[in-house]
Design a protein around this motif. Structure first.
Motif, PDB file in Angstrom:
ATOM      1  N   ARG A  42    -122.409 -48.741 101.640  1.00  0.00           N
ATOM      2  CA  ARG A  42    -121.028 -48.338 101.907  1.00  0.00           C
ATOM      3  C   ARG A  42    -120.077 -48.946 100.874  1.00  0.00           C
ATOM      4  O   ARG A  42    -119.124 -48.298 100.422  1.00  0.00           O
ATOM      5  CB  ARG A  42    -120.609 -48.763 103.308  1.00  0.00           C
ATOM      6  N   CYS A  43    -120.321 -50.190 100.501  1.00  0.00           N
ATOM      7  CA  CYS A  43    -119.468 -50.848  99.506  1.00  0.00           C
ATOM      8  C   CYS A  43    -119.516 -50.117  98.173  1.00  0.00           C
ATOM      9  O   CYS A  43    -118.504 -49.980  97.478  1.00  0.00           O
ATOM     10  CB  CYS A  43    -119.889 -52.308  99.312  1.00  0.00           C
ATOM     11  N   ARG A  44    -120.691 -49.654  97.801  1.00  0.00           N
ATOM     12  CA  ARG A  44    -120.807 -48.920  96.534  1.00  0.00           C
ATOM     13  C   ARG A  44    -119.936 -47.664  96.558  1.00  0.00           C
ATOM     14  O   ARG A  44    -119.281 -47.322  95.567  1.00  0.00           O
ATOM     15  CB  ARG A  44    -122.262 -48.539  96.282  1.00  0.00           C
ATOM     16  N   ILE A  45    -119.916 -46.961  97.695  1.00  0.00           N
ATOM     17  CA  ILE A  45    -119.098 -45.754  97.816  1.00  0.00           C
ATOM     18  C   ILE A  45    -117.616 -46.106  97.736  1.00  0.00           C
ATOM     19  O   ILE A  45    -116.837 -45.450  97.031  1.00  0.00           O
ATOM     20  CB  ILE A  45    -119.410 -45.035  99.141  1.00  0.00           C
ATOM     21  N   VAL A  46    -117.220 -47.160  98.457  1.00  0.00           N
ATOM     22  CA  VAL A  46    -115.810 -47.574  98.469  1.00  0.00           C
ATOM     23  C   VAL A  46    -115.358 -47.966  97.062  1.00  0.00           C
ATOM     24  O   VAL A  46    -114.273 -47.570  96.603  1.00  0.00           O
ATOM     25  CB  VAL A  46    -115.605 -48.734  99.456  1.00  0.00           C
ATOM     26  N   LEU A  47    -116.170 -48.724  96.346  1.00  0.00           N
ATOM     27  CA  LEU A  47    -115.799 -49.164  95.001  1.00  0.00           C
ATOM     28  C   LEU A  47    -115.719 -47.994  94.031  1.00  0.00           C
ATOM     29  O   LEU A  47    -114.835 -47.947  93.167  1.00  0.00           O
ATOM     30  CB  LEU A  47    -116.804 -50.203  94.503  1.00  0.00           C
ATOM     31  N   ALA A  48    -116.628 -47.018  94.184  1.00  0.00           N
ATOM     32  CA  ALA A  48    -116.582 -45.839  93.312  1.00  0.00           C
ATOM     33  C   ALA A  48    -115.303 -45.041  93.553  1.00  0.00           C
ATOM     34  O   ALA A  48    -114.672 -44.559  92.613  1.00  0.00           O
ATOM     35  CB  ALA A  48    -117.810 -44.969  93.556  1.00  0.00           C
ATOM     36  N   GLU A  49    -114.910 -44.890  94.832  1.00  0.00           N
ATOM     37  CA  GLU A  49    -113.674 -44.167  95.142  1.00  0.00           C
ATOM     38  C   GLU A  49    -112.462 -44.923  94.619  1.00  0.00           C
ATOM     39  O   GLU A  49    -111.501 -44.312  94.128  1.00  0.00           O
ATOM     40  CB  GLU A  49    -113.561 -43.959  96.652  1.00  0.00           C
ATOM     41  N   ALA A  50    -112.480 -46.243  94.712  1.00  0.00           N
ATOM     42  CA  ALA A  50    -111.365 -47.042  94.196  1.00  0.00           C
ATOM     43  C   ALA A  50    -111.250 -46.900  92.686  1.00  0.00           C
ATOM     44  O   ALA A  50    -110.147 -46.788  92.135  1.00  0.00           O
ATOM     45  CB  ALA A  50    -111.549 -48.508  94.583  1.00  0.00           C
ATOM     46  N   GLN A  51    -112.389 -46.893  91.997  1.00  0.00           N
ATOM     47  CA  GLN A  51    -112.366 -46.712  90.546  1.00  0.00           C
ATOM     48  C   GLN A  51    -111.855 -45.327  90.179  1.00  0.00           C
ATOM     49  O   GLN A  51    -111.110 -45.167  89.206  1.00  0.00           O
ATOM     50  CB  GLN A  51    -113.762 -46.935  89.978  1.00  0.00           C
ATOM     51  N   ALA A  52    -112.241 -44.317  90.956  1.00  0.00           N
ATOM     52  CA  ALA A  52    -111.768 -42.957  90.695  1.00  0.00           C
ATOM     53  C   ALA A  52    -110.261 -42.859  90.902  1.00  0.00           C
ATOM     54  O   ALA A  52    -109.565 -42.176  90.139  1.00  0.00           O
ATOM     55  CB  ALA A  52    -112.483 -41.968  91.610  1.00  0.00           C
ATOM     56  N   ALA A  53    -109.744 -43.546  91.924  1.00  0.00           N
ATOM     57  CA  ALA A  53    -108.303 -43.549  92.170  1.00  0.00           C
ATOM     58  C   ALA A  53    -107.565 -44.226  91.028  1.00  0.00           C
ATOM     59  O   ALA A  53    -106.513 -43.761  90.579  1.00  0.00           O
ATOM     60  CB  ALA A  53    -107.999 -44.250  93.498  1.00  0.00           C
ATOM     61  N   ASP A  54    -108.110 -45.340  90.530  1.00  0.00           N
ATOM     62  CA  ASP A  54    -107.493 -46.021  89.391  1.00  0.00           C
ATOM     63  C   ASP A  54    -107.514 -45.139  88.156  1.00  0.00           C
ATOM     64  O   ASP A  54    -106.550 -45.091  87.382  1.00  0.00           O
ATOM     65  CB  ASP A  54    -108.218 -47.333  89.098  1.00  0.00           C
ATOM     66  N   ALA A  55    -108.626 -44.420  87.959  1.00  0.00           N
ATOM     67  CA  ALA A  55    -108.725 -43.532  86.802  1.00  0.00           C
ATOM     68  C   ALA A  55    -107.728 -42.396  86.904  1.00  0.00           C
ATOM     69  O   ALA A  55    -107.159 -41.953  85.898  1.00  0.00           O
ATOM     70  CB  ALA A  55    -110.146 -42.983  86.685  1.00  0.00           C
ATOM     71  N   LEU A  56    -107.497 -41.906  88.131  1.00  0.00           N
ATOM     72  CA  LEU A  56    -106.521 -40.841  88.338  1.00  0.00           C
ATOM     73  C   LEU A  56    -105.127 -41.308  87.940  1.00  0.00           C
ATOM     74  O   LEU A  56    -104.371 -40.588  87.286  1.00  0.00           O
ATOM     75  CB  LEU A  56    -106.538 -40.407  89.800  1.00  0.00           C
ATOM     76  N   ALA A  57    -104.790 -42.539  88.317  1.00  0.00           N
ATOM     77  CA  ALA A  57    -103.488 -43.094  87.931  1.00  0.00           C
ATOM     78  C   ALA A  57    -103.401 -43.276  86.428  1.00  0.00           C
ATOM     79  O   ALA A  57    -102.368 -43.017  85.807  1.00  0.00           O
ATOM     80  CB  ALA A  57    -103.269 -44.433  88.649  1.00  0.00           C
ATOM     81  N   ALA A  58    -104.488 -43.720  85.815  1.00  0.00           N
ATOM     82  CA  ALA A  58    -104.489 -43.919  84.364  1.00  0.00           C
ATOM     83  C   ALA A  58    -104.304 -42.598  83.634  1.00  0.00           C
ATOM     84  O   ALA A  58    -103.662 -42.528  82.585  1.00  0.00           O
ATOM     85  CB  ALA A  58    -105.794 -44.582  83.928  1.00  0.00           C
ATOM     86  N   ASP A  59    -104.857 -41.506  84.204  1.00  0.00           N
ATOM     87  CA  ASP A  59    -104.705 -40.185  83.592  1.00  0.00           C
ATOM     88  C   ASP A  59    -103.248 -39.778  83.481  1.00  0.00           C
ATOM     89  O   ASP A  59    -102.841 -39.099  82.532  1.00  0.00           O
ATOM     90  CB  ASP A  59    -105.457 -39.139  84.406  1.00  0.00           C
ATOM     91  N   GLN A  60    -102.452 -40.173  84.481  1.00  0.00           N
ATOM     92  CA  GLN A  60    -101.057 -39.779  84.477  1.00  0.00           C
ATOM     93  C   GLN A  60    -100.292 -40.397  83.310  1.00  0.00           C
ATOM     94  O   GLN A  60     -99.231 -39.908  82.918  1.00  0.00           O
ATOM     95  CB  GLN A  60    -100.390 -40.194  85.801  1.00  0.00           C
ATOM     96  N   LEU A  61    -100.813 -41.476  82.776  1.00  0.00           N
ATOM     97  CA  LEU A  61    -100.128 -42.190  81.698  1.00  0.00           C
ATOM     98  C   LEU A  61    -100.757 -41.927  80.342  1.00  0.00           C
ATOM     99  O   LEU A  61    -100.361 -42.537  79.355  1.00  0.00           O
ATOM    100  CB  LEU A  61    -100.156 -43.707  81.993  1.00  0.00           C
ATOM    101  N   SER A  62    -101.716 -41.010  80.285  1.00  0.00           N
ATOM    102  CA  SER A  62    -102.421 -40.798  79.028  1.00  0.00           C
ATOM    103  C   SER A  62    -102.467 -39.320  78.693  1.00  0.00           C
ATOM    104  O   SER A  62    -102.013 -38.464  79.455  1.00  0.00           O
ATOM    105  CB  SER A  62    -103.838 -41.362  79.121  1.00  0.00           C
ATOM    106  N   GLU A  63    -103.017 -39.004  77.538  1.00  0.00           N
ATOM    107  CA  GLU A  63    -103.205 -37.629  77.111  1.00  0.00           C
ATOM    108  C   GLU A  63    -104.671 -37.253  77.251  1.00  0.00           C
ATOM    109  O   GLU A  63    -105.543 -38.115  77.184  1.00  0.00           O
ATOM    110  CB  GLU A  63    -102.773 -37.462  75.650  1.00  0.00           C
ATOM    111  N   PRO A  64    -104.956 -35.964  77.453  1.00  0.00           N
ATOM    112  CA  PRO A  64    -106.363 -35.552  77.494  1.00  0.00           C
ATOM    113  C   PRO A  64    -107.007 -35.780  76.147  1.00  0.00           C
ATOM    114  O   PRO A  64    -106.403 -35.526  75.098  1.00  0.00           O
ATOM    115  CB  PRO A  64    -106.275 -34.058  77.839  1.00  0.00           C
TER     116      PRO A  64
END
Length: 300
Positions: free
Chosen positions: A68-90
């Motif tokens: 379960r921890c592995r799933i939670v950490l992966a989702e947290a990393q994906a959320a952080d990456a989503l925020a980082a996308d907003q501040l960057s260019e493709p």
């Protein structure tokens, strides 16, 4: 202590097999790793790891909690990456497969404009009527027209609808007459679209009750290119069933005439497909949004 940080330490200790290895990987002290694990155990009221002086092993509960921890950490990393996308260019390579004709005239111009806006974006475009496998062939995005297969792990979004019409040249109408109803198509020379898989595309027309009427075109000319069908229709070789956007200029110029004025037009769906993923890369999301905004304007 921070629960997510403690979960990360716990997962690392399990993955590497010891507190010491986890401490070295995370730049922590050995006692601090133990402190994170004890924090979780005290919070949960359950032992996660059986520890002795020589070895450690997960408890049954610890094994389930670890997954379960592995799933939670992966989702947290994906959320952080989503925020980082907003501040960057493709950036990086965007691989897209699409039908040859629709891709050349409609999809490619929109993606080229996207590449002009973002200099760090690379395009790798495949224009082919062959249905590529997104995962096996390594594509980020696929554009499909018509009905879709129900495939697990693939997400689809409708980005446009092509309005299909029947048309013919004035010389053809003068020679063979102008069909006014679906029944009038029978006995007419029609130009047949043959896909690369040798399937003959029927002509589709919506009925008042919501069903779809299929008309099997009959004629002596079969082509696998829509531009060539439009050219043949302009030369008076037969009726053609084509996207309105493709023949709009010819109709306005009078070289083709739209037929069956009282028959509702069939709307041919166009979809963007991509592999299901916890975090959709910015380059893919921007491409889908650009197509969803730009293609309907071309279809009008």
């Amino acid at each position: 202590m921070d629960r997510l940080e403690s979960m990360e330490v716990f997962v690392k200790a399990v993955d590497l097999g010891s507190f010491a290895a986890a401490a070295a990987a995370l730049d922590l002290s050995g006692p601090m790793v133990g402190k994170h694990v004890r924090f979780l155990e005290e919070r949960l009221g359950m032992r996660l790891i059986n520890r002795t002086t020589r070895r450690q092993s997960l408890t049954d509960f610890g094994r389930a909690y670890y997954e379960r921890c592995r799933i939670v950490l992966a989702e947290a990393q994906a959320a952080d990456a989503l925020a980082a996308d907003q501040l960057s260019e493709p950036r990086g390579k965007l691989r897209v497969t699409m039908p040859a004709h629709f891709g050349r005239h409609c999809v490619t111009p929109i993606l080229l404009e996207l590449a002009r806006r973002y200099p760090t974006l690379e395009l790798d475009l495949s224009l082919s009527d062959r249905f590529a496998d997104l995962v096996e062939d390594g594509f980020d995005l696929a554009i499909r027209t018509g009905a879709l297969d129900d495939r697990a792990g693939i997400i689809a979004r409708r980005v446009a609808r092509q309005r299909m019409i029947v048309c013919a040249s004035p010389t053809y109408i003068e020679r063979f007459g102008q069909p006014l109803r679906l029944e009038d198509i029978a006995g007419q020379q029609t130009l047949i679209y043959r896909r690369l898989d040798h399937v003959l595309q029927p002509w589709l027309f919506p009925r008042d009750d919501g069903s779809v009427a299929e008309v099997a075109p009959a004629g002596r000319l079969r082509l696998d290119d829509l531009d060539a069908i439009a050219d043949a229709a302009t030369e008076g070789m037969g009726l053609a069933w084509l996207p309105c956007w493709l023949v709009r200029q010819r109709i306005e110029a009078g070289t083709l005439v739209r037929l069956l004025p009282d028959q509702p037009d069939y709307l041919y769906d166009c979809h963007a497909l991509w592999p299901q993923t916890p975090h959709l890369p910015l380059k893919v999301r921007l491409a889908i949004d650009a197509l969803a905004a730009g293609l309907p304007r071309l279809m009008r």
